[in-house]
Scaffold this active site. Sequence first.
Site, short mmCIF file in Angstrom:
data_model
loop_
_atom_site.label_atom_id
_atom_site.label_comp_id
_atom_site.label_asym_id
_atom_site.label_seq_id
_atom_site.Cartn_x
_atom_site.Cartn_y
_atom_site.Cartn_z
N CYS A 1 0.82 -1.21 0.00
CA CYS A 1 0.00 0.00 0.00
C CYS A 1 0.86 1.27 0.00
CB CYS A 1 -1.00 -0.04 1.16
SG CYS A 1 -2.41 1.05 0.90
N HIS B 1 -3.91 -5.25 -0.08
CA HIS B 1 -3.56 -5.78 1.24
C HIS B 1 -3.58 -7.31 1.24
CE1 HIS B 1 -3.60 -2.03 3.70
NE2 HIS B 1 -4.26 -1.61 2.63
N GLU C 1 -2.59 -9.24 3.48
CA GLU C 1 -2.96 -9.76 4.81
C GLU C 1 -4.47 -9.67 5.04
OE1 GLU C 1 -3.22 -5.47 5.45
OE2 GLU C 1 -1.92 -6.76 4.26
#
Length: 363
Positions: A246, A331, A333
């Site tokens: 990001c 993202h 995760e």
Amino acid sequence: MKKQLILADGTIFIGEGFGSDADTVGEVVFNTGMTGYQEILSDPSYCGQIVTLTYPLIGNYGINRDDFESINPAVRGFIVKEAADFPSNWRNEFTIDEYFRMKKIPGIAGIDTRKLTRIIRQYGTLKGAICSIEEDAEKVLEELRNKSLPTDQVHQVSTKNPYPSPGRGKRVVLVDFGMKHGILRELNQRDCDVIVVPYNTTAEEILMLRPDGIMLSNGPGDPKDVPEAIEMLKGVLGKIPLFGICLGHQLFALASGADTTKMKFGHRGSNHPVKDLATGKVAITSQNHGYTVDLDSIAGTRLEVTHIALNDGTVEGLKHLDYPAFTVQYHPEASPGPEDANYLFDKFMEMIESAKQEVGQHA
């Protein structure tokens, strides 16, 4: 308690207040996720922003102890169609009203979030204020238009001091620009010996920690407001394997000679399709960003585009052609969202191992 949402373009919405009674000002953005409001409200990347959730019912499974992405939320406010008063979930501990009161976050419900989202999509993100219905709207509007939004969001949310998250595996320095706990969790699951450092840590200080790899976290705001990090990256590129997410992705691009631009309304949600150009595979991803790497600016650099967003063709991934370094705009995760791209953490571990072996062969 009646409240009003006033946008810088003069639009006014009337709704019901929840959470803190305080007034607030911020950049009004929208997130299209159907679930994950707890992770959204605690994501440090929303620092300075008032978040509109397009899904109509928010708070129906309450707030629990496990799903936070930071200890102290940095979001400025929440805008919802309906705030659930009686959540139903076995993990529930607080309603969103109770939690927002504790954390002094103002919210407004009863807003036509579809109309608000259409305004943002048409005109771009706008400054907005949530305040009491008794406030003079014209006066608030004038103050809002004259007010400059902060540019030090990363400074606000980054850790002030380095700290370890010990493991017995590869040593990873995680640069905290507004880190979601999900990133640290993924590294911990791979038994990494993680050292989290502030956003303004120098290249020399990072290299002194003798890391096997460097992780650049997500974070809020404009990457060009973090010149310290760009200088740091110029000092570590090519010396240590690197993975950025990001804001980390955008900073990597700037340090490598590319440029970034502000998007009209950004990507915020948990169902954004991203194509891997090498394999042709598409992952459904979680995203939260208002800036993007300028595709045209990559020409003439040593960067290669690895992923693109299928919705609008923007850059979603980069790798360096000379050094062991790659980044993604989304993202992997998740938290919240799908885990389609979780394999990228394993790819980072493999890259570190390959770099070690290469050093061993030349030793």
